[in-house]
Each structure stands twice: as C-alpha cells, then as structure tokens.
Scaffold this motif. Sequence first.
Motif, PDB file in Angstrom:
ATOM      1  N   ARG B 727     -77.214  43.929 -91.097  1.00  0.00           N
ATOM      2  CA  ARG B 727     -77.302  44.839 -92.225  1.00  0.00           C
ATOM      3  C   ARG B 727     -76.223  45.903 -92.126  1.00  0.00           C
ATOM      4  N   SER B 728     -75.687  46.242 -93.243  1.00  0.00           N
ATOM      5  CA  SER B 728     -74.693  47.315 -93.285  1.00  0.00           C
ATOM      6  C   SER B 728     -75.016  48.124 -94.531  1.00  0.00           C
ATOM      7  N   GLY B 729     -75.586  49.273 -94.331  1.00  0.00           N
ATOM      8  CA  GLY B 729     -76.039  50.076 -95.465  1.00  0.00           C
ATOM      9  C   GLY B 729     -77.155  49.347 -96.182  1.00  0.00           C
ATOM     10  N   HIS B 730     -77.053  49.196 -97.491  1.00  0.00           N
ATOM     11  CA  HIS B 730     -78.089  48.525 -98.251  1.00  0.00           C
ATOM     12  C   HIS B 730     -77.771  47.042 -98.406  1.00  0.00           C
ATOM     13  N   ARG B 731     -76.782  46.582 -97.707  1.00  0.00           N
ATOM     14  CA  ARG B 731     -76.284  45.233 -97.926  1.00  0.00           C
ATOM     15  C   ARG B 731     -76.478  44.344 -96.700  1.00  0.00           C
ATOM     16  N   GLU B 732     -76.730  43.065 -96.968  1.00  0.00           N
ATOM     17  CA  GLU B 732     -76.737  42.095 -95.868  1.00  0.00           C
ATOM     18  C   GLU B 732     -75.320  41.585 -95.678  1.00  0.00           C
ATOM     19  N   SER B 750     -78.174  40.396-107.721  1.00  0.00           N
ATOM     20  CA  SER B 750     -78.257  41.657-106.990  1.00  0.00           C
ATOM     21  C   SER B 750     -77.860  41.446-105.542  1.00  0.00           C
ATOM     22  N   SER B 751     -77.674  42.508-104.845  1.00  0.00           N
ATOM     23  CA  SER B 751     -77.359  42.383-103.434  1.00  0.00           C
ATOM     24  C   SER B 751     -78.618  42.002-102.672  1.00  0.00           C
ATOM     25  N   GLY B 753     -81.461  42.320-100.428  1.00  0.00           N
ATOM     26  CA  GLY B 753     -82.205  43.403 -99.810  1.00  0.00           C
ATOM     27  C   GLY B 753     -83.323  42.866 -98.975  1.00  0.00           C
ATOM     28  N   ALA B 754     -84.110  43.735 -98.403  1.00  0.00           N
ATOM     29  CA  ALA B 754     -85.195  43.326 -97.538  1.00  0.00           C
ATOM     30  C   ALA B 754     -86.286  42.614 -98.313  1.00  0.00           C
ATOM     31  N   SER B 755     -86.334  42.907 -99.620  1.00  0.00           N
ATOM     32  CA  SER B 755     -87.406  42.342-100.431  1.00  0.00           C
ATOM     33  C   SER B 755     -87.189  40.856-100.714  1.00  0.00           C
TER      34      SER B 755
END
Lengths: 178, 826
Positions: B727-732, B750-751, B753-755
């Motif tokens: 992970r880097s910031g909000h991005r995988e 979308s990018s 995310g964890a969801s």
Amino acid sequence: MPEPSRVKSPPNHELPQMQKSKEQLMADKESYCTFRVDELYFGVEVCQVQEVIRYQHTTRVPLAPAVVQGLMNLRGQIVTTLSLRERLGMSPADADSRPINVVIRTSNGPVSLLVDEIGDVVEVDQELFEPAPETLQGEHRELIRGAFKLEGRLLLILNTSKVVSIAAHESCQIRNVG
Amino acid sequence: MDDFDDIIKEFLVESYEGLDQLDRDLVALEDAPEDRECLDSIFRAVHSMKGASGFLALPKLERVAHVGENLLVPLRDGELQLNHDIADGLLGMVDALRDILGNIEADGSEGDNDYEDLTARLATLLDDRPDGCDAVPCSAEAAGGLSEDEVSEVVAELNVPAPSSLEVNDELAAKPQRIHATPRPLKKLNKATKKVPPNSDTTRVAEQAVPEVSDSQSEEPVQKPVSDVGKVAEAPTPVVATAASQSIGNSGQTVSRSLVEATTKKPFGGSERSTSLADSTVRIDVELLDKLMNLVGELVLVRNQILQFSRITEDDSVIAASQRLNLITTELQEGVMKTRMQPISNAWSKLPRVVRDLASSCHKRVEVCMEGADTELDKTILEAIKDPLTHIVRNSVDHGIELPDVRVANGKTPEGTLCLRAFHEGGQVNIEIVDDGAGINVDCVREKAIEKGLISAEHAAGMNDRELTNLILLPGFSTAAAVTNVSGRGVGMDVVRTNIERISGTLDIQSVQGEGTTLRIKIPLTLAIVPALIVTTSGDQYAIPQVSLLELVRLEGDRGRDGIEFMHDARVYRLRGNLLPLVYLDEQLGLRACRKRGDHDEVVNIVVLQADDRQFGLVVDAITDTQEIVVKPLGSHFKGLSTYAGTTIMGDGTVSLILDVLGLAQKGHVLTEQRDRVHAQGSAGSADQSCDLQSMLIVDPGDGSRAAIDLSAVARLEEFGESQIERSGHREVVQYRGQIMPLIQLESGSSCGASQVEQSRRHTVVYSAGERSVGVVVGKVIDIVHDRFVQSNGELPSRCVIQDRVTEIIDLRELVGRTCPEFMAN
C-alpha cells in the motif's frame, strides 16, 4: 541423417578412359584408379569409377555442406561435386589449382570427387592389403578402408559409399574443421 | 513363352481400352438406345474380346463375353430395346471382364469366380425378349455363299481395331517362321484383297506399314503387293490375328463365324471414322518419350552454344545453318513436349459410369456434362488426378446432389447436373467440378469440426463461410451421418488434397447453400518444364517459378535509399500503402552478412512473391530473364535444404538452382504459424472491406459483465499474489520490473482500496506509457477476438455485441488518465 550402408554399384568391367592394364583381372588381383590428394595417395576400385574429367565449372550451392563444391553439368546430367580435401579434413587447395573430377557411380547416381592429381590404374595383390590401424581415429576412420603396402608408399583405399554420404545438417561441423 | 507373354500383355492393354470404351458407350447408349454406331462399337468390342479369349485359352473370359454377346445380338438387330436392367447387366459383364483381366494380369489365371450369377442374369434378360430366336448369328448360308467382294470387306473390317499395327508387323518381320505358318485359307484372303481398289485404306496401310516384311515371305508364290496386304490382314493385332486363326482352325467352314459377323456388321456402316483413327496412332512407351525429351533438352543446349559461336563468325553459311538448326530444334522440342500431352477426357472417361452407378444406387438422377474435354496436360499429371477426380465426383453425387423429390420441392429440376469443366489459364490447368446440389452446410461443418476436435469453438467463431467450407479438406473430417460404402469414412477429401498438392496443385471449394458446390483444382500444365524468372545474386543465377511471382519492383537512386524503411531490424517497403516485408536473397543464402541501417544499395530489385497467403519481397541483385526451365531433382546431399526446389541447366550449359519460395519464406521468417493465422483472418476481412481488423482482449471486470480492451494498448498480462501487493497512501501498488506500479480496479474505475473483494490472485492488465506502467485489475481474462469494431465515423463505440454478449469497450488510456491523473501528468 543415418545413412544405410550403400550397396555398391554392380561391377561393371568397362574400364574408364585411361591407361588399361594389359593383363587380365586375376582372382587375387584388383585394379584401382589412383589419385593424389594433398600428399596422400588414394585408390578407388576401377569398377566404381564412371569417368575422369578435367576441371569443370561448378555452380555453388549456398547453405549446403562445405564438402559440396557445387553442381556440374555432365552431358545433361546434374552431378554433385565433393571436395575430397574438405571431406578428409585437409587444408583447402590453392585458389588457382584446378582439381580433377573423378566421377564415381553410387546408388544415388554419379557423384564427382575432386582430387589434386590423377594417377594410373594399378593392379595390386590383395595380399598386400592391411586395414587401418586403431590409431586412425575420428570421423575420417570410416572413410578409409585400409591400405595396400606398395613399394615406397601406401595406397589408401577409400570407402566411397561413406565418402559420398553426407547429410546436410553436418554442414556446420565440417565447416569448423575446414 | 516370352512371345506368348507379349501377346497376353498386348491383349490386356487392348482389352482394358476396349472395356473403358464399353463403359462409355453403354452409358451413352442408355440415353440414346437407337444409336447404331454406338451399339456396333459395343458389339465389336465384346466380340473381339471373346474371339481373343478363345484363342488365348481363357474359357471364363470367353463364356462371360459370350453371354454378353448373346444379349447384344437382339439389341443390335432391333429385337430388344435397351433398358435400365439390360444396361445394368451389360455393365456387370464389363465389370466381370475387367475382374478376370485383373486376375490374369496379377497371376496369369482367370481367378476362382465362375460368374454363375451374372451369366444367369444375362440369360434371364435374354429370355425376356419377345422373340426367342437363337442369339448367335451363325448362318451356314452366309458362310457358304460368301462372295469375294464380301471377303474383301472382311479384310477391311479386320483392320479396324489395329492401333499398334506397326509394332506387330515389325515383330512378325523378325520371326519369319511365324509368317510361313500363314495357312492356306488366308491366301484366299490375299487374293480377295487384290480386288480392293488401290486407293482404299487397306492397301495404303499395307504399303506404308510393311515394306520389309514382304522379303521374309518372298518364298511364297504370291505377288509382292498381295502378300503385303494379306499380312496386314493377319498382322495388325493379336486380336485380329486371333480372329484369322480361328477362321483357319475351323476347317469345316470356309469362312468362320467371326468373319461372317464382321461382314454382317457392314450394313450398319459407320466404321470408317474409327478405322482411320486407329490406323493413325502408334503406341509408344512413356520411358522412350522421356528419353527423347532428355535428348531434346541436350540438343537445345548444343543449339544455344552453336548460336553463340555463330554470333562471332562472319561466315554466312555457318550463320544460315545455325539459324536453321535453331528453328528445327525449337520445333522438335515443341513436338516432343506435345507427345506427352493428353486430353483430360482420358481422365474423365470413366466418370460418367461412376456417376451412373452411384446415382442409381442412391436413387438419384444425375446428368454429367463435360466442357473442355480436349484440354491437354502432361501424362504424369493426368495419372495423378484420376483418383482425386473420381473421389470428388463421388462426393458430389453422394453428398451434393439431392434426391429427386427434394430437388423438386426446392424448385429445381428432378435431375441434378454435374458439370466437369477444364480450361487453361495463366499457364495452369483449371478443373472445375460443379454440381447444382444442396451445397455445403457451413453450420453443420462447423459443428462437426468442433465435435471432432479439429478446431476450437473460439477459432470456429472467427472463421468465415469460405474458410469453414474448406474445413472439409482436413484429415478425419466427414459430415456423412453414417458410413456407407460410398463415402463417410472421413479420409476422402484430405487424401484428395494431398494428392493434388503433391503435383503442386491447389484445391479450393466454393459453396452456396441450396445452390450447389464448385470445386476448383488448379494444376500446372507439366511438372517437367516450368516458366521461371531468372535472377542474379552474388554472381550466381537462380530460377524462381513464376507460379508464385506477383510483380517486380525496381527502386533506383533516391528511392533505393529512401524506399526501404526499417521496422527495427526488419526491412519493409511500402507497396501501394501496404508494408511489404523484405527478404534479401544473398543474406538468406549466407552469402553476405545482414545489412545494417545505413547500408544502402543504389538499385534495389524486389521480386514480390506469394507464399501461402502471405506476400513478401525478395531482394536480388538483378533480374535477368524469364525462361522455360526443365526441372531436375536435387541430389541426396541437399535433402535438408528447404530453400531449393530443384536444379536446372541454363542455356549456356551452367547449372542453376531453383528457389523454393515457400522454404525461403519460412527461412526468412515471413511465414510463422502465428502470423499466418492472424493474417488469414485479416485477409478474409479485408476481402470485403478494406478496413483493418482490431484485436480485442475480452475480460470480466469482476461483476460477471464483459468488457473489451484494445489489445494494442495492452503491454502485458500479469498475475499478482496477495503477498506482492503493498500500500502506498490510499493506493495499492506492486513492485513491477524495478518500478512501483499502481493498481486500479477496472470494475469501478476506482483505485483499489481495502473495501475491494479479496482475491487470492489478481489478474492484471498492464498498460504502459513511456517508462511507467499502470496495472488494471480485472476479474478474469476470457478471450482475444479479432473483428471490425471501428464505426463508420472512425471511432470505437462504447458498447457492442461480441460473441453474442453485450460488451463494454474500454479505452485504457482514457481510463488510466481519469483514475490516475498523477500518472499521466508525469
């Protein structure tokens, strides 16, 4: 490509256009057509030789094994010429030399062997024959059946069926030798 | 015994020919039962076979021929009309005769079958006729009251089946003792023939044919010309000789039955034409022709040399003589070539019979028509296409042409038509086999091909009708529901194609469902001599068969420098807007190192060639000439070399190599399997519209829907495991080839995310721009399709139907720009 051992062409007692022996062929004597390649003295059974002709223009065959000197037009028949020097792993002849064609009969039609100089047809006693010693090794061993111990020199007898059987894929190997 | 073997051999050859003619005549007769000439020809053939078999002590053959003849007599006399049953019976007899001949050829015996069924059947057919009079017209009155005029007619008749009279006469000349045995009654014939007018065929033939024979018989106290004529009467063929000997052996009767019959044939007339035809041909061994052909080839070479000498001489007589030599040699060459040519009707002749038998066994009605039956081609090629043709014709009748009621229901005539057509075109012979049957059901072919595992369903989906039709040429293919004795074993068309390709021909099938099928075979006129383009490279001449030649392009000066462009290492030339890959002959042959960018030739000669369905340009130093070359095989030392198709001897006596275009294309990597397949589909598309095809990657974004991505935008397909994802910031992101590659989800754009739905492996489509890459995560990669997606306005639609599914088309660049603006900014 595995080459089956070739059947020798049927004995044809029509002698080539060269010096004939006056004596009749005798049971223990055999006639050989002789020639020189480099410093060695070779012989081929006379009945295998179709004719001997002087140097002819040949058409080279790119990508073919290095042994193949080219293709020659022999009265409308296309004959492959093989360099015996190359085949026997000897150094190539001088550029200005004019090798002689010894055309031999094979099961796949005539093939020409390029030799440096043509000699006489000699008749030799079979008792003088001795097979090649173990010290003759490598791929050239099978090309030479043995030698007649003549006075002062050896007459090496070529195994022509082996000499003319070259598969195309050998090309690289032979090129390296040359 | 050797003589006897020769006679048997001659008898076999003649009889086979006779049987072929019988087949033709019987089928023809069925259409026109009143054709006298045809009936006579049949009668004559059966009769002479019967006579010869009696002489050669072949009782079975004689009996079968005899019952056949019995049935033919009332037919000829008009007491019986030929109907289907009788034709069947007679054809059965022909088959039986052929059978026996085959046995004789194989082991010298007549075989074990005694043909009781056949003889009984023929006898029944004979009994069914209205009038039960004796079948054999052996009338004593006719025999006794035979005038000399009639005998002379007999002699004329005896010459009829004499295609090889010359040979036999020579043989007789060499064996005088046989001629001395000429019995008495024949002398009567000799005398009789004296009465024949001097300008009649018999006399002329006799004088031409046997001048030397007469010497051997000079002891006989008969004038020379008469003995000649008499001998012709005896000599022409074993068959005729047999007839004569039979008459002789029959000492009780002055003139035998056979002669009477020959005479009674006269009133029906119509034999003049065949007489002259038979007399004007000589049978020659093909081997001899080949030898002649080689000799003529030699002569051509000598001629060329002489012509070269004559150019430097100033002696007029030498020049004149060499010019005459030139003319005569050319004519001789053409003449010898012609001797090998035969009309295609030789290969077609047995087809009507095949069609007839097959049609009646399938309860179909088929009419055969032939066009261009006199089209000539080389004998060896003719032999090679006989079997494939038979097979194709059987297929057409069995699968192609429908049953009469089906045809009527489809608005066709109840009788199907099978048309054989042959014509010359562009130095090749085209043979078309056209039927107006049901055509090939492409859906059925597709299903069968998939079912038998010959092609994959995906592959099949991308094929057009013509490609599908040609699937029937694959090994193991058969659409026939059941294996019949006619076809359905699934080896047929594959073998047909192999046989045709062996003589460097091509086979193409076109079919319109419901309207019929056309099979087109293209074969070279002759294998021995082909037109070729002579080119020079590195000082050597090479021949390129013109069959694969498309055009020649020559670039000079600036165009030579600028016309050749580089696609990395590959050189291409823009030929009318299309890139033509170039192959340099000297490089392929290892005569020169590969040219680098910057090496420019002043003049570039491009030979545009066709290899399979690819075009490529072969660059040579010079284009010399076009020439007809005699193809000679390459020696065993060159078996591994695919670049040469053979050798030939040029006009000046030097040997040149013939290039194998296909092998050269393979060596130059013009043809590779992958490229070939893609191209085949490309060419199919461009055939009807010059629009380029696009390759699309079909993926499942993860929600079960479908999306297509232009394959050209895809750099790679990768799979990443959960452990690789950081992970880097909000991005995988993942570490990919030494870089940090962000991952975006295709589904929502979308990018990641964890969801996001947790997956053990992530299928990722890598998009690269410059040095940087973005991974687009998809649910599943489904397929790659090739089709035309671009709309008429030149843009891609946002949605379309691919493989029967609504598919969203995704512009990867736009997607990445939208979701990763920072990536694009960099």
